[in-house]
Every structure is written in structure tokens, then in C-alpha cells.
Design an enzyme around this catalytic site. Structure first.
Site, PDB file in Angstrom:
ATOM      1  N   TYR A   1      23.918  41.944-106.348  1.00 29.75           N
ATOM      2  CA  TYR A   1      24.558  41.112-105.171  1.00 29.75           C
ATOM      3  C   TYR A   1      24.454  39.564-105.042  1.00 29.75           C
ATOM      4  O   TYR A   1      25.138  38.888-105.102  1.00 29.75           O
ATOM      5  CB  TYR A   1      24.089  41.650-103.819  1.00 29.75           C
ATOM      6  CG  TYR A   1      24.809  40.842-102.941  1.00 29.75           C
ATOM      7  CD1 TYR A   1      26.243  41.209-102.549  1.00 29.75           C
ATOM      8  CD2 TYR A   1      24.068  40.175-102.113  1.00 29.75           C
ATOM      9  CE1 TYR A   1      26.673  40.438-101.443  1.00 29.75           C
ATOM     10  CE2 TYR A   1      24.580  39.373-100.819  1.00 29.75           C
ATOM     11  CZ  TYR A   1      26.051  39.538-100.737  1.00 29.75           C
ATOM     12  OH  TYR A   1      26.669  38.837 -99.581  1.00 29.75           O
TER      13      TYR A   1
ATOM     14  N   SER B   1      27.078  32.891-100.522  1.00 32.11           N
ATOM     15  CA  SER B   1      25.779  33.774 -99.667  1.00 32.11           C
ATOM     16  C   SER B   1      24.500  32.811-100.115  1.00 32.11           C
ATOM     17  O   SER B   1      24.440  32.422-101.162  1.00 32.11           O
ATOM     18  CB  SER B   1      25.745  34.983-100.023  1.00 32.11           C
ATOM     19  OG  SER B   1      24.552  35.576 -99.307  1.00 32.11           O
TER      20      SER B   1
ATOM     21  N   ASP C   1      43.679  45.853-102.626  1.00 30.87           N
ATOM     22  CA  ASP C   1      42.399  46.014-102.928  1.00 30.87           C
ATOM     23  C   ASP C   1      42.418  44.744-103.827  1.00 30.87           C
ATOM     24  O   ASP C   1      43.109  44.690-104.898  1.00 30.87           O
ATOM     25  CB  ASP C   1      41.907  47.297-103.668  1.00 30.87           C
ATOM     26  CG  ASP C   1      40.551  47.316-104.112  1.00 30.87           C
ATOM     27  OD1 ASP C   1      39.923  46.498-104.583  1.00 30.87           O
ATOM     28  OD2 ASP C   1      39.999  48.611-103.981  1.00 30.87           O
TER      29      ASP C   1
ATOM     30  N   GLY D   1      39.531  40.147 -96.899  1.00 32.11           N
ATOM     31  CA  GLY D   1      38.305  40.913 -96.090  1.00 32.11           C
ATOM     32  C   GLY D   1      38.593  40.509 -94.519  1.00 32.11           C
ATOM     33  O   GLY D   1      37.702  40.436 -93.723  1.00 32.11           O
TER      34      GLY D   1
HETATM   35  N1  LIG Z   1      26.947  39.528 -93.180  1.00 30.40           N
HETATM   36  C1  LIG Z   1      25.909  38.531 -93.873  1.00 30.40           C
HETATM   37  O1  LIG Z   1      24.978  38.693 -93.509  1.00 30.40           O
HETATM   38  C2  LIG Z   1      26.750  37.723 -94.969  1.00 30.40           C
HETATM   39  C3  LIG Z   1      25.871  36.775 -95.430  1.00 30.40           C
HETATM   40  C4  LIG Z   1      26.081  35.910 -96.382  1.00 30.40           C
HETATM   41  C5  LIG Z   1      27.458  36.029 -96.956  1.00 30.40           C
HETATM   42  N2  LIG Z   1      28.286  37.315 -96.647  1.00 30.40           N
HETATM   43  C6  LIG Z   1      29.572  37.651 -97.168  1.00 30.40           C
HETATM   44  O2  LIG Z   1      30.513  37.486 -96.200  1.00 30.40           O
HETATM   45  C7  LIG Z   1      31.671  38.353 -96.677  1.00 30.40           C
HETATM   46  C8  LIG Z   1      32.154  38.994 -95.371  1.00 30.40           C
HETATM   47  O3  LIG Z   1      31.293  39.971 -95.310  1.00 30.40           O
HETATM   48  P1  LIG Z   1      30.852  40.423 -93.693  1.00 30.40           P
HETATM   49  O4  LIG Z   1      29.516  40.265 -93.459  1.00 30.40           O
HETATM   50  O5  LIG Z   1      31.876  40.134 -92.911  1.00 30.40           O
HETATM   51  O6  LIG Z   1      30.912  42.004 -93.979  1.00 30.40           O
HETATM   52  P2  LIG Z   1      31.976  43.221 -93.602  1.00 30.40           P
HETATM   53  O7  LIG Z   1      32.173  43.363 -92.170  1.00 30.40           O
HETATM   54  O8  LIG Z   1      31.541  44.401 -94.259  1.00 30.40           O
HETATM   55  O9  LIG Z   1      33.391  42.681 -94.151  1.00 30.40           O
HETATM   56  C9  LIG Z   1      33.614  42.607 -95.643  1.00 30.40           C
HETATM   57  C10 LIG Z   1      35.172  42.914 -95.597  1.00 30.40           C
HETATM   58  O10 LIG Z   1      35.535  42.772 -97.149  1.00 30.40           O
HETATM   59  C11 LIG Z   1      36.609  43.638 -97.327  1.00 30.40           C
HETATM   60  N3  LIG Z   1      36.509  44.008 -98.514  1.00 30.40           N
HETATM   61  C12 LIG Z   1      35.639  44.821 -99.137  1.00 30.40           C
HETATM   62  N4  LIG Z   1      35.961  45.203-100.368  1.00 30.40           N
HETATM   63  C13 LIG Z   1      37.332  44.780-100.706  1.00 30.40           C
HETATM   64  C14 LIG Z   1      38.432  45.114-101.482  1.00 30.40           C
HETATM   65  N5  LIG Z   1      37.980  45.538-102.891  1.00 30.40           N
HETATM   66  N6  LIG Z   1      39.572  44.371-101.385  1.00 30.40           N
HETATM   67  C15 LIG Z   1      39.625  43.866-100.291  1.00 30.40           C
HETATM   68  N7  LIG Z   1      38.961  43.943 -99.267  1.00 30.40           N
HETATM   69  C16 LIG Z   1      37.874  44.159 -99.371  1.00 30.40           C
HETATM   70  C17 LIG Z   1      36.398  44.833 -96.446  1.00 30.40           C
HETATM   71  O11 LIG Z   1      37.625  45.545 -96.014  1.00 30.40           O
HETATM   72  P3  LIG Z   1      37.714  46.979 -95.455  1.00 30.40           P
HETATM   73  O12 LIG Z   1      36.742  47.052 -94.300  1.00 30.40           O
HETATM   74  O13 LIG Z   1      39.100  47.345 -95.205  1.00 30.40           O
HETATM   75  O14 LIG Z   1      37.097  47.898 -96.670  1.00 30.40           O
HETATM   76  C18 LIG Z   1      35.901  44.127 -94.908  1.00 30.40           C
HETATM   77  O15 LIG Z   1      36.841  43.813 -94.106  1.00 30.40           O
HETATM   78  C19 LIG Z   1      31.375  39.005 -98.017  1.00 30.40           C
HETATM   79  O16 LIG Z   1      31.734  38.280 -99.131  1.00 30.40           O
HETATM   80  C20 LIG Z   1      29.596  38.848 -97.922  1.00 30.40           C
HETATM   81  O17 LIG Z   1      29.312  39.170 -99.048  1.00 30.40           O
HETATM   82  C21 LIG Z   1      27.793  38.248 -95.635  1.00 30.40           C
END
Ligand SMILES: NC(=O)c1ccc[n+]([C@@H]2O[C@H](COP(=O)([O-])OP(=O)(O)OC[C@H]3O[C@@H](n4cnc5c(N)ncnc54)[C@H](OP(=O)(O)O)[C@@H]3O)[C@@H](O)[C@H]2O)c1
Length: 257
Positions: free
Chosen positions: A157, A144, A64, A12
Site C-alpha cells: 500500500y 497518502s 472499475d 471512488g
Molecule cells: N482513510 C484514510 O485514512 C486515507 C488516508 C490517506 C489516503 N487515503 C486514500 O483516500 C482514497 C479514498 O479512500 P477512503 O478513505 O475514502 O476509503 P473508502 O471509503 O473505502 O473509499 C474508497 C472508494 O474507492 C472506490 N474504489 C475502490 N476500488 C475501486 C475500483 N477498482 N474502481 C473504482 N472505484 C474503486 C470504492 O468504491 P466502492 O465502494 O464502490 O467499491 C470507494 O468508494 C484512497 O485512495 C485511499 O488510499 C485514505
């Protein structure tokens, strides 16, 4: 572990926390493998990193994480300098929808479960044995705060992130007789594309999630990932709950407006 010259694979890495982790490790002199679903996102991130750190060694591999055959193929075909992964950052993940569970879309549940739990397992299943064989490695799982306490509409989630937390704990147990370390980083609200993805492109609704308080940035989490990996080999930061100051849990949250 000294980070310079280590190989770090980030899932990701095309946006948000993953992108920031890739940049932070590249800044420290690591070789970085940016993986994610969308080639164009990864290429754009690689370009940004190279622009900022012209000597950075990073490559892109789009796959993926839900597709076990694609995961295997991508790992088996890594070019030689990137082949021995020292640090795996299991970051790819998403939330989809915020309806009550009895109104939710089962197709969204499948995507969350397959990505957040099974994808993390697939990639770890291939990389962990190599870390064990080489006698070194560090796995960082991005869980998370949502995995610690449910919130309205969080249902599936939250369940996937509780599973990540439990898997981190299980991985530590299974790896206790090896030098491989495991860390679970549980962020609170981080300002990324997460909410835009969750609300299926509804930017206005996504924006509201971050109003009235100072959210974490993806860089805040990346700095912590670098810190945990750079501790001496006998030190493990096991579980880290990282929140904005105004957020204590999913239930206790102060919004100024
Ligand atoms: N933002 C928050 O508040 C928060 C809080 C706690 C935990 N998290 C966790 O942090 C992690 C990163 O999230 P983020 O906030 O940085 O969100 P984000 O900017 O939407 O990034 C998520 C990334 O995961 C990739 N991804 C999604 N599905 C995938 C798949 N099937 N195979 C490969 N890559 C995939 C996406 O790739 P593409 O763009 O190429 O689709 C994207 O680059 C996640 O696990 C999320 O649950 C986030």
C-alpha cells in the site's frame, strides 16, 4: 478557477473522501460525475447530495478503474453537459491486508497496484489530453501519508501511494507548458471505510485504528480540495500533507489511550 458550472469527476465517489468531495463541489454549484465500482453506493450518494442540495447537478457512472476498456467507454458516453471535465479527482483506492510483505497475499497486491496506480493512470490518460486541448483543467491526486514513510505491514500500500506522489510530480512536469494544474493531497488518518475494507470486513479491528485520537473526517479533505481548485489559475498548491493534530508521520503518532 471559479467552481460554479465547472464539471468535476470524482473516482471512488461511493463513500468516504470521494463522496465528501462530490458533495462539497456540488454545494459550490459544480456539475459532478460520481464514479466508482458499485452502482448502489453511487446512487445512494447521489440521492444524499440531491436531498441536501436540491439544485445539484450530478450523475452517476459505475465502472472499475482497473478496466481500461470500461474507463474509456464510460468517458466516451458521458452525456453532453458533463462531457468536458474541468476537475478530475483521482481518489479511488484501497489498502488490503496489513501482513508482513513475506506473508502477504499477492492477489491483494495486484488489486492495490491495479487500482491505486494503474487505475489512476488510465483515467488520467483519457481526461488530461482533453484538458490540454481545452486549455484548462485541474487534476487532484489523493495519495497518502503512507507514501512518504513505510509503516509495519504497509509495504505494498505504501509503495502504491509513493508511486501516486511521484506520478503527481511527473504530471506537473509534463503539463508545465499547459494551463492544467496538478495537486497532490496526502491525507493522514481519515475516518472512512478504508480500514474496514483493508481488514476485509472486520469492523472491530477497523474501529481500533481510530481510537484514542481525533482523526480527520472526509469532509476535512473535501474542503481542502475545493480550496485548492478555487485558487486563481496561476496558483498551484502542489503537495499538501494533511494530518490529524496528533499525527505527524506514520511513525510519530500520539494516542491518548
Ligand atoms: N482513510 C484514510 O485514512 C486515507 C488516508 C490517506 C489516503 N487515503 C486514500 O483516500 C482514497 C479514498 O479512500 P477512503 O478513505 O475514502 O476509503 P473508502 O471509503 O473505502 O473509499 C474508497 C472508494 O474507492 C472506490 N474504489 C475502490 N476500488 C475501486 C475500483 N477498482 N474502481 C473504482 N472505484 C474503486 C470504492 O468504491 P466502492 O465502494 O464502490 O467499491 C470507494 O468508494 C484512497 O485512495 C485511499 O488510499 C485514505
Amino acid at each position: 478557477m471559479i467552481i460554479k458550472n465547472k464539471t468535476v469527476l470524482v473516482t471512488g465517489a461511493g463513500s468516504g473522501i470521494g463522496e465528501a468531495c462530490a458533495a462539497a463541489f456540488a454545494c459550490e454549484g459544480a456539475r459532478v460525475i460520481l464514479t466508482g465500482k458499485t452502482q448502489a453506493h453511487l446512487e445512494a450518494c447521489r440521492k444524499k447530495i440531491i436531498k441536501k442540495y436540491p439544485k445539484a447537478r450530478c450523475m452517476v457512472s459505475a465502472f472499475d478503474v482497473r478496466d481500461i476498456a470500461a474507463v474509456r467507454k464510460a468517458l466516451e458516453t458521458l452525456p453532453r453537459p458533463f462531457r468536458a471535465v474541468d476537475v478530475l479527482i483521482n481518489n479511488a483506492g484501497l489498502g488490503l491486508g496489513k501482513e508482513k510483505f513475506y506473508e502477504g497475499d499477492p492477489a491483494d497486491w495486484d488489486v492495490m497496484i491495479d487500482t491505486n496506480i494503474k487505475g489512476l493512470l488510465y483515467i488520467s490518460r483519457f481526461i488530461a489530453p482533453e484538458m490540454v486541448a481545452r486549455g484548462k483543467g485541474h487534476i487532484i491526486n489523493i495519495s497518502s501519508i503512507a507514501g512518504r514513510r513505510a509503516y509495519p505491514g504497509g509495504n505494498v500500500y505504501c509503495a502504491t501511494k509513493a508511486a501516486v506522489r511521484m506520478l503527481s510530480s511527473a504530471m506537473r512536469i509534463d503539463l508545465i507548458d499547459t494551463p492544467v494544474r496538478v495537486t497532490d493531497i496526502a491525507p493522514g488518518k481519515v475516518k472512512t471505510d478504508f480500514s474496514r475494507v483493508r481488514f476485509k470486513g472486520d469492523a472491530q479491528r477497523a474501529k481500533k485504528e481510530y481510537l484514542g485520537f481525533h482523526p480527520l473526517s472526509s469532509h476535512d479533505i473535501a474542503e481542502i480540495a475545493v480550496f485548492v481548485v478555487s485558487r486563481p489559475d496561476h496558483v498551484v498548491l502542489d503537495e499538501l500533507l494533511v494530518t490529524p493534530r496528533e499525527m505527524i508521520s506514520t511513525a510519530i503518532f500520539h494516542k491518548r489511550r
